[in-house]
Write a protein that holds these residues in place. Structure first.
Motif, PDB file in Angstrom:
ATOM      1  N   VAL A 112     -11.456  37.771  64.309  1.00 28.81           N
ATOM      2  CA  VAL A 112     -10.532  37.320  63.389  1.00 28.81           C
ATOM      3  C   VAL A 112      -9.732  38.239  62.652  1.00 28.81           C
ATOM      4  CG1 VAL A 112     -10.575  35.933  61.212  1.00 28.81           C
ATOM      5  CG2 VAL A 112     -12.076  35.191  62.949  1.00 28.81           C
ATOM      6  N   LEU A 113     -10.470  39.185  62.495  1.00 26.96           N
ATOM      7  CA  LEU A 113      -9.652  40.663  61.684  1.00 26.96           C
ATOM      8  C   LEU A 113      -8.392  40.666  62.615  1.00 26.96           C
ATOM      9  CD1 LEU A 113     -12.313  42.888  60.129  1.00 26.96           C
ATOM     10  CD2 LEU A 113     -10.789  40.913  58.908  1.00 26.96           C
ATOM     11  N   ALA A 114      -8.693  40.892  63.981  1.00 20.56           N
ATOM     12  CA  ALA A 114      -7.393  41.325  64.921  1.00 20.56           C
ATOM     13  C   ALA A 114      -6.516  40.186  64.864  1.00 20.56           C
ATOM     14  CB  ALA A 114      -7.920  41.477  66.450  1.00 20.56           C
ATOM     15  N   ALA A 115      -7.024  38.947  64.784  1.00 19.29           N
ATOM     16  CA  ALA A 115      -5.922  37.787  64.703  1.00 19.29           C
ATOM     17  C   ALA A 115      -5.028  37.931  63.469  1.00 19.29           C
ATOM     18  CB  ALA A 115      -6.611  36.483  64.898  1.00 19.29           C
ATOM     19  N   ILE A 116      -5.700  38.306  62.262  1.00 16.70           N
ATOM     20  CA  ILE A 116      -4.963  38.391  61.132  1.00 16.70           C
ATOM     21  C   ILE A 116      -3.972  39.369  61.393  1.00 16.70           C
ATOM     22  CG2 ILE A 116      -5.218  39.256  58.718  1.00 16.70           C
ATOM     23  CD1 ILE A 116      -7.797  37.633  58.726  1.00 16.70           C
ATOM     24  N   HIS A 117      -4.234  40.462  61.876  1.00 21.53           N
ATOM     25  CA  HIS A 117      -3.540  41.774  61.965  1.00 21.53           C
ATOM     26  C   HIS A 117      -2.274  41.342  62.871  1.00 21.53           C
ATOM     27  CE1 HIS A 117      -1.962  45.293  64.459  1.00 21.53           C
ATOM     28  NE2 HIS A 117      -2.266  45.923  63.290  1.00 21.53           N
ATOM     29  N   ASP A 118      -2.502  40.600  63.989  1.00 24.89           N
ATOM     30  CA  ASP A 118      -1.538  39.987  64.960  1.00 24.89           C
ATOM     31  C   ASP A 118      -0.391  39.223  64.031  1.00 24.89           C
ATOM     32  OD1 ASP A 118      -2.809  41.387  66.775  1.00 24.89           O
ATOM     33  OD2 ASP A 118      -3.459  39.622  67.748  1.00 24.89           O
ATOM     34  N   GLY A 119      -0.890  38.400  63.102  1.00 22.80           N
ATOM     35  CA  GLY A 119      -0.156  37.649  62.382  1.00 22.80           C
ATOM     36  C   GLY A 119       0.808  38.112  61.409  1.00 22.80           C
ATOM     37  N   VAL A 120      -0.024  39.183  60.858  1.00 26.59           N
ATOM     38  CA  VAL A 120       0.754  40.048  59.722  1.00 26.59           C
ATOM     39  C   VAL A 120       1.953  40.972  60.444  1.00 26.59           C
ATOM     40  CG1 VAL A 120       0.531  41.919  58.151  1.00 26.59           C
ATOM     41  CG2 VAL A 120      -1.214  39.897  58.152  1.00 26.59           C
ATOM     42  N   THR A 121       1.578  41.420  61.453  1.00 30.36           N
ATOM     43  CA  THR A 121       2.564  42.357  62.281  1.00 30.36           C
ATOM     44  C   THR A 121       3.590  41.535  62.754  1.00 30.36           C
ATOM     45  OG1 THR A 121       0.524  43.578  63.269  1.00 30.36           O
ATOM     46  CG2 THR A 121       2.734  43.917  64.378  1.00 30.36           C
ATOM     47  N   TYR A 122       3.401  40.353  63.350  1.00 31.21           N
ATOM     48  CA  TYR A 122       4.573  39.220  63.775  1.00 31.21           C
ATOM     49  C   TYR A 122       5.578  39.060  62.589  1.00 31.21           C
ATOM     50  CZ  TYR A 122       7.118  35.701  66.231  1.00 31.21           C
ATOM     51  OH  TYR A 122       8.027  35.293  66.855  1.00 31.21           O
ATOM     52  N   ALA A 123       4.868  38.845  61.511  1.00 21.45           N
ATOM     53  CA  ALA A 123       5.869  38.358  60.204  1.00 21.45           C
ATOM     54  C   ALA A 123       6.558  39.692  59.825  1.00 21.45           C
ATOM     55  CB  ALA A 123       5.037  37.768  59.251  1.00 21.45           C
ATOM     56  N   LEU A 124       5.896  40.898  59.780  1.00 27.06           N
ATOM     57  CA  LEU A 124       6.590  42.062  59.185  1.00 27.06           C
ATOM     58  C   LEU A 124       7.657  42.384  59.960  1.00 27.06           C
ATOM     59  CD1 LEU A 124       3.633  44.343  58.115  1.00 27.06           C
ATOM     60  CD2 LEU A 124       5.004  43.125  56.677  1.00 27.06           C
ATOM     61  N   HIS A 125       7.621  42.042  61.515  1.00 28.58           N
ATOM     62  CA  HIS A 125       8.780  42.510  62.518  1.00 28.58           C
ATOM     63  C   HIS A 125       9.767  41.164  62.834  1.00 28.58           C
ATOM     64  CE1 HIS A 125       5.975  45.807  63.026  1.00 28.58           C
ATOM     65  NE2 HIS A 125       7.206  46.561  63.129  1.00 28.58           N
ATOM     66  N   SER A 126       9.308  40.116  61.960  1.00 35.20           N
ATOM     67  CA  SER A 126      10.326  38.956  62.154  1.00 35.20           C
ATOM     68  C   SER A 126      11.172  38.796  60.974  1.00 35.20           C
ATOM     69  CB  SER A 126       9.539  37.686  62.478  1.00 35.20           C
ATOM     70  OG  SER A 126      10.508  36.602  62.395  1.00 35.20           O
ATOM     71  N   THR A 127      12.470  39.234  60.938  1.00 39.24           N
ATOM     72  CA  THR A 127      13.475  39.140  59.697  1.00 39.24           C
ATOM     73  C   THR A 127      13.510  37.873  59.290  1.00 39.24           C
ATOM     74  OG1 THR A 127      14.672  41.049  60.660  1.00 39.24           O
ATOM     75  CG2 THR A 127      15.850  39.305  59.091  1.00 39.24           C
ATOM     76  N   PRO A 128      13.596  36.614  59.969  1.00 32.69           N
ATOM     77  CA  PRO A 128      13.702  35.277  59.366  1.00 32.69           C
ATOM     78  C   PRO A 128      12.442  34.913  58.836  1.00 32.69           C
ATOM     79  CG  PRO A 128      14.389  35.325  61.552  1.00 32.69           C
ATOM     80  CD  PRO A 128      13.785  36.662  61.748  1.00 32.69           C
ATOM     81  N   VAL A 129      11.199  35.232  59.195  1.00 33.62           N
ATOM     82  CA  VAL A 129       9.979  34.857  58.635  1.00 33.62           C
ATOM     83  C   VAL A 129       9.978  35.754  57.081  1.00 33.62           C
ATOM     84  CG1 VAL A 129       7.566  35.021  58.669  1.00 33.62           C
ATOM     85  CG2 VAL A 129       8.943  34.191  60.708  1.00 33.62           C
ATOM     86  N   ARG A 130      10.341  36.959  57.381  1.00 31.59           N
ATOM     87  CA  ARG A 130      10.190  37.790  56.154  1.00 31.59           C
ATOM     88  C   ARG A 130      11.006  37.079  54.938  1.00 31.59           C
ATOM     89  NH1 ARG A 130      11.258  42.252  59.274  1.00 31.59           N
ATOM     90  NH2 ARG A 130      13.176  42.752  58.208  1.00 31.59           N
TER      91      ARG A 130
END
Length: 547
Positions: free
Chosen positions: A212-230
């Motif tokens: 679950v922690l790895a999945a959370i990390h993946d989600g945060v990483t995706y959001a941080l590198h997605s300009t539209p989501v940020r």
């Protein structure tokens, strides 16, 4: 290239109700939301007698939304890696138990301010767990082009409840006290629990993370590198911070500005809910003529003007009209933010992206509910609303620097999977380094560098680390793209997540390459060996090529 919602006529507002499972959950959620509104009215009004300060009354709203800040992200990770139906079921059971306990304590006359806030927090925790799972399930129940309408219908369902619930809740509180509201809320969960028990969805293929922690990390990483989501997260947080004042101080508007009781409090909540239902019903048509950014700007203007009017008004009809407009403005803003997140992320990370959005949006609401409660104590309720309206209006400045946009579908659609029999077998639990070697002639170098820069941004968004581009010191035409992932299983997941947009860049890189064979991909994994020589003996890490 951006896709504009107004580019073509899409499905109608009610199209998602053609899908049987969506309709069943939607109808059950209306009754569940009505119960939640009964509890909110009961809890807020009960607090005015247990601890009547504006700060304590506002804390009822703050603690109902605080769990979204605390638990949304783990809940979103669970929604992406587990059976979403089971996540929904567990959340409903938690809310049912907390509501039943609160009802029992209320009938026994044992509710204290602390107990009321604690059980409100537990009910909010169930809502925080449920929201990412349900909202990410929408994309599985309806086609992509119907997702905006499904989101609008979900918000409409909530606001139908917000129209009916507070009016009923105010009458019940006046007639029998808050305890009846709490009991009816507990009963309201049973319908949705029954639907979830009967629903047997097809088994969903999940790209389960290592944990679950790895999945959370993946989600945060995706959001941080997605300009539209940020951008959506930032704008939604600002909007939520200001709009939180509406519900947080509604009871005090009825009591202090209009000098009325619980029935009028329920009426005010109902007027806001009716405005929200009207706004949700118009959302489909508005999306055909306005972009997402245009809808958000309109929502800010309408909501800020209406908040100022609430502060100045001492007439019930005028306040009801202002709240009707507030409801419409808020639903346009929040639904557009929600749709923007769903339309800007692929399915594998949708639960976590929605959780991040909710965490910051409702975190802003929690902070706003507390903050405006403190301001209300200092300057009075009548002055607080115009101040909040001015702050909300200034958030329009963010539109020029952080506009909300929707990405092209190619950035989200999974590319066809290419079987690669040459992929080696790697041990689990070790880091993997991937190196892709290119031979690029000078004429193609500019095109190559542009494509590799775009591709590396996608790799980082999907979870790759230490992404670098190396040029050979002796042969300027030889380049190596290097990146690291935490495990071989994670690398395979990233291959499965490759989108059509990423494939287009991979094709460009392959076209820039010159040689008898395609670009060579090499894999390295970490091997730990023990050195027993010298005073610094111990484990060292050596990388060996795979295959």
């Amino acid at each position: 290239m951006k896709e504009r919602a107004s580019g073509a006529r899409g499905p109608g507002t009610w199209a998602p109700l053609r899908h049987r499972v969506f309709m069943a959950i939607w109808l059950a959620s209306i009754f569940s939301s009505i119960g939640s509104q009964l509890q909110q009215v009961g809890a807020a009004w009960l607090m005015t007698s247990l601890a009547p300060s504006p700060e304590m009354v506002a804390l009822v709203t703050a603690l109902s939304t605080l769990p979204i800040l605390l638990f949304s992200l783990p809940a979103g990770a669970l929604a992406d890696i587990l059976d979403r139906r089971l996540v929904l079921f567990g959340a409903q059971i938690l809310m049912f138990c907390a509501s039943a306990v609160l009802a029992a304590l209320a009938f026994a006359g044992l509710v204290t301010p602390v107990l009321l806030l604690l059980l409100t927090f537990l009910v909010g925790s169930g809502q925080a767990i449920m929201a990412p799972a349900w909202q990410s399930t929408v994309g599985d129940l309806v086609p992509r082009e119907e997702v905006p309408h499904a989101v609008g219908l979900n918000i409409m369902a909530f606001n139908i409840a917000r129209t009916i619930g507070p009016a009923i809740g105010g009458v019940l509180v006046a007639a029998a006290g808050s305890r009846v509201n709490f009991a009816l809320n507990a009963v309201s969960y049973l319908g949705l629990i029954a639907v979830l028990i009967a629903w047997r969805p097809p088994r969903r293929k999940t790209l389960a993370a290592d944990s679950v922690l790895a999945a959370i990390h993946d989600g945060v990483t995706y959001a941080l590198h997605s300009t539209p989501v940020r951008r959506v997260i930032l704008r939604a947080m600002a909007f939520g911070f200001c709009s939180a004042i509406v519900v947080a101080l509604m009871a005090l508007v009825a009591r202090d500005l209009l000098h009325e009781g619980a029935p009028v409090f329920g009426l005010l909540m109902g007027c806001m809910g009716l405005g929200a239902v009207s706004g949700a019903a118009l959302l489909g048509r508005l999306r055909q003529v306005l972009s997402s950014e245009g809808l958000i700007r309109a929502a800010i203007v309408v909501t800020s003007a209406s908040l100022a009017l609430i502060g100045f008004s001492r007439l019930l009809p005028l306040t009801c009209l202002a709240l009707f407009c507030v409801g419409g403005g808020m639903v346009l803003g929040l639904s557009t933010f929600n749709v923007a997140v769903q339309m800007n992320v692929p399915r594998w990370v949708s639960g976590r992206a929605l959780a991040l959005y909710q965490m910051f949006a409702f975190g802003g609401m929690s902070a706003g509910a507390w903050f405006w409660g403190r301001v209300g104590e200092s300057v009075g309720i009548g002055s607080t609303y115009p101040i909040c309206a001015a702050v909300l209006f200034t958030t329009l400045l963010l539109a020029w620097r952080f506009p909300v946009e929707e990405v092209a579908s190619s950035a989200l659609t999974a590319a066809p999977q290419e079987r690669d029999e040459s992929l080696p077998q790697a041990p689990s639990g070790v880091g993997v380094v991937v190196v892709i070697e290119y031979n690029v002639p000078p004429a193609e170098q500019e095109r190559f560098l542009a494509a590799v820069a775009a591709r590396q941004r996608i790799r980082m968004r999907d979870g790759a680390r230490r992404v670098t581009l190396l040029q050979d010191a002796a042969e300027a035409g030889f380049w190596a793209e290097r990146f690291q992932v935490r495990s071989w299983a994670e690398y395979l997941r990233q291959r499965e997540r490759r989108t059509l947009e990423a494939k287009e860049y991979d094709d460009v890189l392959a076209e820039c390459h010159r040689g008898e064979v395609p670009p060579v991909t090499r894999f390295y994994f970490e091997r730990r060996i023990r050195s027993d020589q010298g005073p610094d003996s111990g484990e060292v890490i050596v990388s060996y090529p795979l295959g």
